[in-house]
Enzyme design. Structure first.
Site, PDB file in Angstrom:
ATOM      1  N   GLU A 131       0.822  -1.208   0.000  1.00 33.35           N
ATOM      2  CA  GLU A 131       0.000   0.000   0.000  1.00 33.35           C
ATOM      3  C   GLU A 131       0.861   1.265   0.000  1.00 33.35           C
ATOM      4  O   GLU A 131       0.562   2.219  -0.699  1.00 33.35           O
ATOM      5  CB  GLU A 131      -0.920  -0.010   1.225  1.00 33.35           C
ATOM      6  CG  GLU A 131      -1.797   1.195   1.360  1.00 33.35           C
ATOM      7  CD  GLU A 131      -2.882   1.295   0.291  1.00 33.35           C
ATOM      8  OE1 GLU A 131      -3.533   2.343   0.243  1.00 33.35           O
ATOM      9  OE2 GLU A 131      -3.086   0.344  -0.497  1.00 33.35           O
ATOM     10  N   THR A 161     -11.391  10.759 -11.556  1.00 36.27           N
ATOM     11  CA  THR A 161     -10.605   9.992 -10.580  1.00 36.27           C
ATOM     12  C   THR A 161     -11.230   8.646 -10.236  1.00 36.27           C
ATOM     13  O   THR A 161     -10.572   7.818  -9.622  1.00 36.27           O
ATOM     14  CB  THR A 161     -10.409  10.793  -9.277  1.00 36.27           C
ATOM     15  OG1 THR A 161     -11.692  11.111  -8.735  1.00 36.27           O
ATOM     16  CG2 THR A 161      -9.615  12.050  -9.532  1.00 36.27           C
TER      17      THR A 161
END
Length: 165
Positions: free
Chosen positions: A32, A143
């Site tokens: 991540e 997005t």
């Protein structure tokens, strides 16, 4: 937004980053978040950030780079990512994130994020589609990977329609 080289090498620029990358994680899926310590290899920032939750950003980057350059390495990397996701994230009910990309025996987080279907798989599909599908001179992506039509000056019709908007 964190700058993420998909495979963990320090990027001088995005193309340089992508051309040097060799996945550092055992699963060929990036953590991540990561930082660069010594050398070029990236490591997870914290112990609790070694997970992969099916995010789309790396595959999205491969798609844009493919469309801009047509360098086959971006499709190859996308295929490798698709294979890693299929091999390590597929579960009986769909796909799941993994808790530790450095483990050769991953455990699952038991969550299929909505953006996996809406974005990650969409960008994989687009990566292997022709340029005539959603050409970038006529479409822009928000997005959340939703394509929005570009209305060119003097042409107020939506692509694929005859109606004026």
């Amino acid at each position: 937004m964190k700058l993420q080289c998909p495979t963990g090498h320090a990027p001088a620029s995005l193309p340089a980053c992508l051309s040097l990358c060799v996945p550092p994680a055992v699963l060929k899926l990036g953590p991540e978040a990561f930082k660069f310590d010594s050398g070029l290899e990236a490591v997870a920032v914290r112990q609790n950030e070694k997970y992969y939750i099916l995010r789309p950003e790396v595959i999205e980057t491969y798609w844009y780079m493919w469309r801009f350059t047509h360098d086959p390495k971006y499709r190859q990397w996308g295929w490798e990512a698709a294979q890693a996701i299929d091999k390590y994230c597929r579960v009986s009910g769909g796909f799941s994130g993994v808790k530790d990309v450095y483990s050769s025996n991953p455990t699952y987080d038991d969550v299929q994020q909505s953006f996996f279907l809406a974005e990650t798989l969409k960008y994989l599909y687009l990566l292997f589609s022709g340029d005539d599908l959603l050409p970038l001179e006529n479409w822009v992506f928000n997005t959340e990977a939703h394509p929005l039509p570009v209305l060119h000056q003097g042409n107020l019709t939506l692509p694929g329609t005859n109606a004026l908007r």
